[in-house]
Design an enzyme around this catalytic site. Sequence first.
Site, PDB file in Angstrom:
ATOM      1  N   CYS A 148       0.825  -1.203   0.000  1.00  0.00           N
ATOM      2  CA  CYS A 148       0.000   0.000   0.000  1.00  0.00           C
ATOM      3  C   CYS A 148       0.863   1.259   0.000  1.00  0.00           C
ATOM      4  CB  CYS A 148      -0.849   0.069   1.275  1.00  0.00           C
ATOM      5  SG  CYS A 148      -2.137  -1.165   1.351  1.00  0.00           S
ATOM      6  N   CYS A 207      -3.055   4.899   2.626  1.00  0.00           N
ATOM      7  CA  CYS A 207      -4.151   3.941   2.393  1.00  0.00           C
ATOM      8  C   CYS A 207      -5.123   3.926   3.575  1.00  0.00           C
ATOM      9  CB  CYS A 207      -3.598   2.529   2.176  1.00  0.00           C
ATOM     10  SG  CYS A 207      -4.929   1.333   1.855  1.00  0.00           S
ATOM     11  N   CYS A 211      -5.879   1.620  -2.505  1.00  0.00           N
ATOM     12  CA  CYS A 211      -5.045   2.826  -2.616  1.00  0.00           C
ATOM     13  C   CYS A 211      -4.210   2.835  -3.896  1.00  0.00           C
ATOM     14  CB  CYS A 211      -4.154   2.986  -1.386  1.00  0.00           C
ATOM     15  SG  CYS A 211      -2.896   1.706  -1.243  1.00  0.00           S
ATOM     16  N   CYS A 255      -2.416  -3.000  -3.610  1.00  0.00           N
ATOM     17  CA  CYS A 255      -3.712  -2.892  -2.937  1.00  0.00           C
ATOM     18  C   CYS A 255      -4.739  -2.316  -3.907  1.00  0.00           C
ATOM     19  CB  CYS A 255      -3.559  -1.971  -1.718  1.00  0.00           C
ATOM     20  SG  CYS A 255      -5.102  -1.410  -0.997  1.00  0.00           S
TER      21      CYS A 255
HETATM   22 ZN   LIG Z   1      -3.897   0.119   0.266  1.00  0.00          ZN
END
Ligand SMILES: [Zn+2]
Length: 357
Positions: free
Chosen positions: A46, A50, A80, A77
């Site tokens: 991330c 995030c 994000c 991810c």
């Molecule tokens: Zn994330």
Amino acid sequence: MMSSRPHSVEQTVSRQAARYWQATLARDARADGAFFFGVTSTQVYCRPSCPARRPLRKNTRFFSTPRDAEREGFRPCQRCKPNQIPEAVQIVQRAAQVLEMDTDDAVNVETLARKVGVPSDALRRAFRQQAGLTPKDLSAALRLKRFKKFLREGSNITDALYAAGYGSASRVYERSDAHLGMTPATYQKGGKGMKIRYTTAKSHLGEVLVAATERGVSAVYLGDAVRKLVSELRAEYPLAEIAVEKGPYSKWVEEIVWRIEGSAPRHELPLDLQATAFQRRVWKQLQKIPRGTTRTYAQIAQAVGQPRAVRAVARACATNPVSVLVPCHRVVRANGNLAGYRWGLSRKEKLLEQERA
Ligand SMILES: [Zn+2]
């Protein structure tokens, strides 16, 4: 003063990991692009901001680039989208980290590029795109201890440049902000077709330059020397027709000096500002901050509906051409630190002091 004792590699690495962890816990959007964190239990990585739940420290690993994370088998991810941060943003962010951590005074573009892990051409290109810095500006900035000092105190690159006396609004105009979802610049390059008249006055904060078109005030600059303020005006509007003229705007100048002396506004002044859509929204929010109070960059970012755009808000504040009328001096850091001010920190301090009184 900077420490002359060299830090060991281990010290530097653990110091860096500690900072990364802090930024991760704080969901600090200013660190987006500087590093990435991977969660070993899910094999997902991330960006620091995030919104997902934070992992345990022992399940967290830090990476410099998305590529590093993916090489270790981590997937980006879905929330994000850490792999969508433009390369140039990542490079500038990593460079800022290096400069912050670095105790070496003699840093130049080549050594910085090596520490960031990119060719020096890529470093220059990234700075030109993100901060509007030419290679020459960048080298000059790197030579300046003051610049590094501001970075160490937590300013971002653009703030630090202003605080260190670099850059003009025209250089730092919103560029490549697609990653922030901004509308493209509507700024008319160089003030082409504008007729600008200016006059100067004295205040207890030094010289004041007020420039206006027939539609309204377009610049209020504060400084120590009239000549410097005039050349700043010309640099900001290189294609405009600019001339000194005392008469017609004396009422506006009176009102501006009145406010600089700390008095409450007596009447509204028309503004004629060249701005991007984003700058306009930020500047409007600044005008809503009541006298005697302050807001943080993050609060302004919230107010314009882009909570992640804290850095861009700081940039919009730093490029505000009409000091006092658009009260960018009322924006401070979350920790109460005054942050940068295009017209000098001591002026910001005095303005806030007066307004609180
Ligand atoms: Zn994330």
